[in-house]
Design an enzyme around this catalytic site. Sequence first.
Site, short mmCIF file in Angstrom:
data_model
loop_
_atom_site.label_atom_id
_atom_site.label_comp_id
_atom_site.label_asym_id
_atom_site.label_seq_id
_atom_site.Cartn_x
_atom_site.Cartn_y
_atom_site.Cartn_z
N GLY A 143 0.81 -1.21 0.00
CA GLY A 143 0.00 0.00 0.00
C GLY A 143 0.85 1.26 0.00
O GLY A 143 1.99 1.28 -0.47
N SER A 144 0.30 2.34 0.56
CA SER A 144 0.88 3.68 0.38
C SER A 144 2.22 3.92 1.05
O SER A 144 2.88 4.91 0.74
CB SER A 144 -0.13 4.73 0.83
OG SER A 144 -1.21 4.79 -0.08
N VAL A 145 2.65 3.06 2.00
CA VAL A 145 4.00 3.24 2.54
C VAL A 145 5.03 3.06 1.42
O VAL A 145 6.16 3.54 1.50
CB VAL A 145 4.30 2.26 3.70
CG1 VAL A 145 3.48 2.60 4.93
CG2 VAL A 145 4.08 0.82 3.28
#
Length: 721
Positions: free
Chosen positions: A327-329
């Site tokens: 995801g966004s990490v």
Amino acid sequence: MNEQDNKKNNPNSKAHGYRIIVGRFFQLAVALVFLVFTGRFLYIGISKTVNSQDLTQKTEQLYKRNQILKATRGTIYDCNGLAVAQDSHLYTIYAILDKSSINYKNKPEYVINKTKTAQKLAKVLPLSTKQILHYLSPKHAAFQVQFGSAGIGLTKKQKDEIEQMKLPGIKFFETQSRLYLNGNFASHIIGIATPKYDKKTKSESLVGTMGLEAWFDDVLSGKDGYQISSVDAANYQIPNSVQTYKAPIDGKNLYLTIDSQLQNYLENRLSYVQRNYQPVSMTAVIEDMKTGKVLAASQRPTFNPQTKKGISHSYRNILVQDTFEPGSVFKVLTLAAAVNSHNYHPNQYYNSGAVTVSGSVIHDWQTQGWGSIPYSQAFPRSSNTGFVHIEQQMGAKTWRNYLEKFRIGKKTNVTLPGEQPGFITFQSPIDQAVTSFGQGVNVNVMQMMQAFSSLANDGQMVKPQFIEKTTNSAGKVIDGYQVKNVGEPIYSKETAQVVLSNMKRVLNKKIGTGSIYHINKESIAAKTGTAQIARLKGGGYLKGSNNYIFSVVGVTPAKHPRYCIYITMKQPQRMSKPAEVILASIFKPMMNRVILMSKNSVDKSIKIKIPDLQNLTVAEAKTKARQTGVNLIILGTENKIAKQALSQGTQRVSGSNLMVLTEGNVKMPNLKGWKRDDLYQLSRLITNKINISGSGIVYKQNIAPDTVIDPSSKIKVKLKE
């Protein structure tokens, strides 16, 4: 009638004659048997063999004891020298019931009085008198019986207490076991060692079956010895009778990078979340990014290695054996690639909310978006559409090149068994677009930790490690810690600062997705993540507010980071609070503890002193360098060190290069990736003039690697950031 006629007609006389004949025959038979036995005994006495078997050897074997001397398995310590796993000799009790079991003194070796025996054993064993009597009275005849799980794993103290009761027929056998002193404590990292029976030696030995216990099994195991001695008829050793003796070599000890206090605190926080919110799984890692030392790491579900409670439901090491879409990490990596490749334009604007790629619509997490916003807000707002545009500006080829530099899809080779490398789906434009925000790419936790380490090292990734040092049983260091750089620097110092600046803005209340992670008066940078979970059947992703992998990565200090915390939480089943609130209940206490620890500790963890290697053989120099924690580069072809580039006692960072020179021809090393300090060392060992142009690291050299260096030639190298 004459006397002769009387004898002939007397029946008693005939019987007497028969008796004499039988008697003579019997005497002859006895004499013959005697002669046979005498001859046989004489033969045995002279030849000392029966049926080709040497009786001398048989007698020696009968009164000899061949005893295996077990090596002690090495102890595992934390970074402060506190034992976390060590050998513990336990005992199993059993009772002999067969009345034919009598010792050489004609005394019974079986249970005589079952009631009395049960009453006394009940004082030590966690069983009632009735339960023990049940074991002592089996339905079918048995030579011996055990007492179930209650009779296994007795301590030396319990064994001694029972032996003092002097109960006939009660015996013990020793079992090697491993004592895990802290219970639920980095269980999947440390792992477990269990007894395994060796048919060849007819003995049990501890074998690592998980975690570091398995990876370093050969290091920890040691080598058994043996002793051959004489015994008497009662099988007791005769004093001063040892004939052959080989001492066991105990296993080496491992010192972990893990700090027990930090680890215990992390375990408590994870248990709190597990208890209250029941996620399907969780992971958490705290690392010194400069060195790669893992200071604490755990997961849920977990197990207690001492009692094995929970192991059937948590045998997999989620940190390396499970892969997931981060995801966004992952935008930390995307932003670094874009900035370094000059494809990040923070002041340009784009339309947020949705973007269409090859007919597929990609939405922001806030589906209506924020209108037209600058790219400088794409990272703190965690805008998927913004990162799709950034990926398109980079181009698939450039982006893929950076993914390979970050080693996505490749194992980290951390010292844990069963690591899965993950993969990248990168065939179509839509595949390429979604990788920019961490979908369509599968990673493991330690791959992400390795990638994040580049933030603290000017774009240079450092391998995560769990072992501080290895010592022998006497405490002498065999292998010291060495920082292990992975590949070449991926991006520049300036790029790192841009990424860190964006991570600080994630904590901004107005535009950031991670304001809850802000800690007053502390320097922190972070990135949040909410990754969809792929549906196993039918394709697509799961629906529902809790069907995500929620995550956060944070570093401190923000400008020049040293420590990193990365937490993931999958599908909380009792989501009574927002995911970020749940994660913050782990992140903030742990970050506060790390900051406090860093302020109160003297930093000696990455400094080492250069050893004196001159006049040592190459093999000796390699051993000493490994113990110290320096990376040895050898120039020359002979076997003795003539010169070293750095003086004894010079302070350097663990894992630094140390160049030494032997006699013989000197071949040009591959200078690619070398820094100025490395070139300085080279110049001290050879007479050639080195012409250096540019700054950063070497990317070009005029003399090919492995070419014998002509003392009169000039060496030219070019550096770039």
